[in-house]
Design a protein around this motif. Structure first.
Motif, PDB file in Angstrom:
ATOM      1  N   CYS A  82      -6.203 -79.681 -24.532  1.00 63.72           N
ATOM      2  CA  CYS A  82      -5.591 -80.539 -23.641  1.00 63.72           C
ATOM      3  C   CYS A  82      -6.888 -81.813 -23.916  1.00 63.72           C
ATOM      4  CB  CYS A  82      -5.504 -80.323 -22.438  1.00 63.72           C
ATOM      5  SG  CYS A  82      -4.845 -81.409 -21.271  1.00 63.72           S
ATOM      6  N   LEU A 136      -6.941 -83.242 -27.420  1.00 61.45           N
ATOM      7  CA  LEU A 136      -5.917 -84.180 -27.735  1.00 61.45           C
ATOM      8  C   LEU A 136      -5.980 -85.384 -27.033  1.00 61.45           C
ATOM      9  CD1 LEU A 136      -2.949 -81.534 -27.896  1.00 61.45           C
ATOM     10  CD2 LEU A 136      -4.154 -82.479 -29.688  1.00 61.45           C
ATOM     11  N   VAL A 193      -0.260 -85.649 -22.958  1.00 63.58           N
ATOM     12  CA  VAL A 193      -1.037 -84.719 -23.827  1.00 63.58           C
ATOM     13  C   VAL A 193      -0.862 -83.502 -22.819  1.00 63.58           C
ATOM     14  CG1 VAL A 193      -3.225 -83.728 -24.118  1.00 63.58           C
ATOM     15  CG2 VAL A 193      -2.653 -85.874 -24.962  1.00 63.58           C
ATOM     16  N   GLU A 197       2.444 -81.788 -23.325  1.00 65.79           N
ATOM     17  CA  GLU A 197       2.198 -81.173 -24.523  1.00 65.79           C
ATOM     18  C   GLU A 197       1.746 -79.826 -24.432  1.00 65.79           C
ATOM     19  OE1 GLU A 197       0.701 -81.939 -29.200  1.00 65.79           O
ATOM     20  OE2 GLU A 197       0.872 -83.692 -27.866  1.00 65.79           O
ATOM     21  N   THR A 198       0.471 -79.717 -23.928  1.00 66.12           N
ATOM     22  CA  THR A 198      -0.273 -78.525 -23.781  1.00 66.12           C
ATOM     23  C   THR A 198       0.469 -77.667 -23.075  1.00 66.12           C
ATOM     24  OG1 THR A 198      -2.379 -80.034 -23.940  1.00 66.12           O
ATOM     25  CG2 THR A 198      -2.469 -77.864 -23.151  1.00 66.12           C
ATOM     26  N   ASP A 246      -6.471 -75.723 -31.753  1.00 67.10           N
ATOM     27  CA  ASP A 246      -5.783 -76.812 -32.466  1.00 67.10           C
ATOM     28  C   ASP A 246      -4.552 -76.389 -32.328  1.00 67.10           C
ATOM     29  OD1 ASP A 246      -5.416 -79.446 -33.239  1.00 67.10           O
ATOM     30  OD2 ASP A 246      -6.286 -79.076 -35.117  1.00 67.10           O
ATOM     31  N   ILE A 247      -3.594 -77.557 -32.472  1.00 65.94           N
ATOM     32  CA  ILE A 247      -2.267 -77.407 -32.458  1.00 65.94           C
ATOM     33  C   ILE A 247      -1.710 -76.230 -33.502  1.00 65.94           C
ATOM     34  CG2 ILE A 247       0.310 -78.196 -32.235  1.00 65.94           C
ATOM     35  CD1 ILE A 247      -1.056 -80.560 -31.023  1.00 65.94           C
ATOM     36  N   VAL A 255       5.547 -82.169 -30.449  1.00 68.62           N
ATOM     37  CA  VAL A 255       4.195 -82.340 -31.205  1.00 68.62           C
ATOM     38  C   VAL A 255       4.202 -83.666 -32.148  1.00 68.62           C
ATOM     39  CG1 VAL A 255       2.583 -81.405 -32.648  1.00 68.62           C
ATOM     40  CG2 VAL A 255       3.454 -79.964 -30.963  1.00 68.62           C
ATOM     41  N   ALA A 297       2.579 -87.038 -32.158  1.00 69.09           N
ATOM     42  CA  ALA A 297       1.716 -87.607 -33.355  1.00 69.09           C
ATOM     43  C   ALA A 297       1.888 -88.857 -33.561  1.00 69.09           C
ATOM     44  CB  ALA A 297       1.736 -86.376 -34.294  1.00 69.09           C
ATOM     45  N   TYR A 327      -2.349 -83.342 -39.337  1.00 74.02           N
ATOM     46  CA  TYR A 327      -1.053 -83.275 -38.357  1.00 74.02           C
ATOM     47  C   TYR A 327       0.260 -83.769 -38.866  1.00 74.02           C
ATOM     48  CZ  TYR A 327      -4.498 -82.291 -34.980  1.00 74.02           C
ATOM     49  OH  TYR A 327      -5.580 -81.810 -34.159  1.00 74.02           O
TER      50      TYR A 327
END
Length: 303
Positions: free
Chosen positions: A93, A96, A147, A150-151, A171-172, A192, A196, A252
């Motif tokens: 988190c 990002l 973020v 997303e997390t 990392d993702i 994601v 991005a 990414y």
């Protein structure tokens, strides 16, 4: 539930060498960026929007590497790599969030250079202290809701295939590889990509447009000295943008996920550790005002 960060476990003989190298790099980043923050605060010559943003950028770089490097140093020291589910989610988190902030702040710095070069008569009016503070605050705040969402979506997935993360931080891409699910995984992947695009591509396009207009304006100058001076004020920032965005886009937005296994760690080391190490050097060595301010500080300390 916990994960295991494999990190550099495939090179056990180099663990202590890597620990020493990364510790030296971390201390260098802390010292160099702290010096930039200090001189932009105490030297009146540097009390301009350009250096106001640079001071905040240096502080951001310290936060950015602190999310990654101390944890990696502990893992190299203990050679265990165990990280709890919550700690992994927290690290992702903040990583990002700070990465998104860096993208936005680089776009703000590009806009500052655009106003300075393309609209110099109104520069002081347009880029006043209030506007600069609002732009910095917006850079820090904008990425937070997206973020966190997303997390939360990523770590709400079931992780049933393995608990080994083939990376040195959460990392993702490597975390998503461990998730098992049906359509929800696809939804996460889409989210994601959307994030991005918003926090990498949109600021990048704004930077490209700003520098397109800057270069066009510079080429119209009749004085070769004026063109050289205008380019020199932008060269440091442009170098940082190219290095940061180049590696971020490769990481990414690469089309083949298998490439991440082969080059992911190397690319990640570059944009999470090496670029923050190079940034203070790029900004100081190529900037006469900062070098003069640094000499003043050193002279006062030696007296």
């Amino acid at each position: 539930m916990e994960f295991v960060l494999l990190g550099f476990s495939d090179t056990p003989n180099l663990q202590w060498i890597l620990f020493g190298v990364f510790l030296l790099i971390y201390l260098t980043i802390l010292v160099c960026n702290s010096i930039i923050i200090l001189i932009t605060k105490i030297d009146p010559v540097l009390h301009t929007p350009m250096y106001f943003f640079l001071g905040h950028f240096s502080f951001l770089e310290i936060c950015y590497v602190t999310v990654i490097l101390p944890r990696m140093l502990v893992d190299l020291w203990t050679q265990k790599g165990r990280i709890s589910f919550l700690a992994c989610a927290t690290q992702m988190c903040f990583f990002l969030m700070l990465g998104g902030t860096e993208c936005l702040l680089l776009a703000v710095m590009a806009y500052d250079r655009y106003v300075a070069i393309c609209n110099p008569l109104h520069y002081a009016l347009v880029m006043n202290h209030k506007v600069c503070s609002q732009l910095v605050a917006a850079s820090w705040i904008t990425a937070v809701p997206a973020v966190i969402g997303e997390t939360g979506l990523i770590f709400s997935l079931p992780f049933c295939t393995s608990h080994m993360i083939n990376h040195f931080f959460c990392d993702i891409p490597p975390v998503l590889k461990l998730a098992c699910g049906d359509t929800f995984v696809n939804d996460i992947a889409f989210y994601v990509v959307a994030v991005a695009v918003v926090f990498i591509m949109v600021p990048f396009l704004l930077i490209v447009v700003s520098y397109g207009k800057i270069i066009s304006n510079i080429l119209k100058l009749t004085s070769a000295r004026g063109r050289s001076k205008a380019f020199s004020t932008c060269s440091s920032h442009l170098t940082v943008v190219v290095l940061f965005y180049g590696t971020a886009i490769i990481t990414y937005l690469q089309p083949k996920p298998d490439q991440y296994e082969e080059m992911g760690k190397l690319i990640s080391i570059f944009y999470t550790i090496l670029i923050p190490t190079l940034n203070p050097i790029i900004y100081t060595l190529r900037n006469k005002d900062i070098m003069m301010a640094l000499r003043k500080v050193l002279a006062q300390l030696l007296v």
